[in-house]
Design an enzyme around this catalytic site. Sequence first.
Site, mmCIF file in Angstrom:
data_model
loop_
_atom_site.group_PDB
_atom_site.id
_atom_site.type_symbol
_atom_site.label_atom_id
_atom_site.label_comp_id
_atom_site.label_asym_id
_atom_site.label_seq_id
_atom_site.Cartn_x
_atom_site.Cartn_y
_atom_site.Cartn_z
ATOM 1 N N ILE A 1 0.803 -1.258 -0.162
ATOM 2 C CA ILE A 1 0.022 0.160 -0.018
ATOM 3 C C ILE A 1 1.029 1.477 0.140
ATOM 4 O O ILE A 1 0.288 2.297 -0.347
ATOM 5 C CB ILE A 1 -0.963 -0.022 1.313
ATOM 6 C CG1 ILE A 1 -0.380 0.048 2.604
ATOM 7 C CG2 ILE A 1 -1.972 -1.069 1.213
ATOM 8 C CD1 ILE A 1 -1.179 0.568 3.643
ATOM 9 N N ASP A 2 2.167 1.068 0.289
ATOM 10 C CA ASP A 2 3.128 2.338 0.217
ATOM 11 C C ASP A 2 3.581 2.921 -1.019
ATOM 12 O O ASP A 2 3.980 4.136 -1.225
ATOM 13 C CB ASP A 2 4.216 1.872 0.944
ATOM 14 C CG ASP A 2 3.944 1.391 2.435
ATOM 15 O OD1 ASP A 2 3.083 1.663 3.050
ATOM 16 O OD2 ASP A 2 4.961 0.629 3.004
#
Length: 323
Positions: free
Chosen positions: A126-127
């Site tokens: 998700i980063d």
Amino acid sequence: MQRIAVLTSGGDAPGMNAAIRAVVRSGLEVGCTVYGIKNGYRGLIDDDMREMGARDVGGIIQLGGTVLGSARCAEFKTAEGRQTALNNLAKRGIEGLVVIGGNGSQTGGYELSKLGFPVVGVASTIDNDLAGSDITIGVDTALNIALEAIDRLKVTASSHRRAFAVEVMGRDSGYLALMSGIAGGAEAVVIPEQEIPAERLEEILNEAYARGKMHGLIVVAEGAKNNGEKLRQYFHEHKDRIGFELRVTILGHVQRGGTPGAFDRLLATRLAARATEHLIRSEHGVLIGWIKGAALPTPYPEVIGKKKPLDLDLLRLADVLAQ
Ligand code: ADP
């Protein structure tokens, strides 16, 4: 290649299940036996794996998290740990591995591939900090979850003329904060790539109120030096002079657990199906990522240890639009 395996590792991301499903079913389609490894590299060391059929991955495409489980496994960082993993793979005749995960997980995959074992990575974090993929699995869903929180906080902030800060995830990457700040119409965005002093944030909020704004909203990346808690303390300590406090909401793991949206399901499916094709064709030692609208391989050495830079022009855009 007749026997392949798949694992999910590191931080879970919405869409990982769609990726597992795509590996299993694309592998079965071409006559492979596909093993699912539990809990990332932990399961590889503990020999916790089992053969998966098409029905084992039924009803999971819409689920967040990962049905295989994920773990952080320090033992895999040791040569002994990796040798145990290789022995367990050899015992079952497994000839190749798909690694679904972020930077750390792909580093583990690279280490295994350097020992001569065929590995193909699928870009999932998700980063969105993984080189070799313009966007990674889970980012879109995590962004939408952050936005839902931001939108709701803006409503209440406007009603009471309050100042809010929302802290979003991203480890040392400001991507989620910057994008959710732009899409959520924040007054300011605080990211590790370009820190803003608390004094300047105070000014920004005061200027926004002076321009007639009814709310003051700051999006903060968890990796910023001035994270949510630091900013809360600053506004609290100076509340008499400033005239208001900053209410801080830390989204934390709420962002990870969402139902994957259409974008992440499709991205995960396409990247993982392509990864399986590459592995079976013995084109391994690569990460499959989304590059200019297509699922494409990048050799591991060009990805590992690299940090994808954030487009700081977007920070300027966030400022312009916060008028
Ligand atoms: P992410 O993949 O989300 O970035 P981590 O950084 O926690 O997650 O890494 C996940 C796992 O990948 C680690 O727990 C470890 O098992 C493995 N890993 C990370 N770095 C290395 C490394 N240098 N060598 C071998 N394995 C690694």
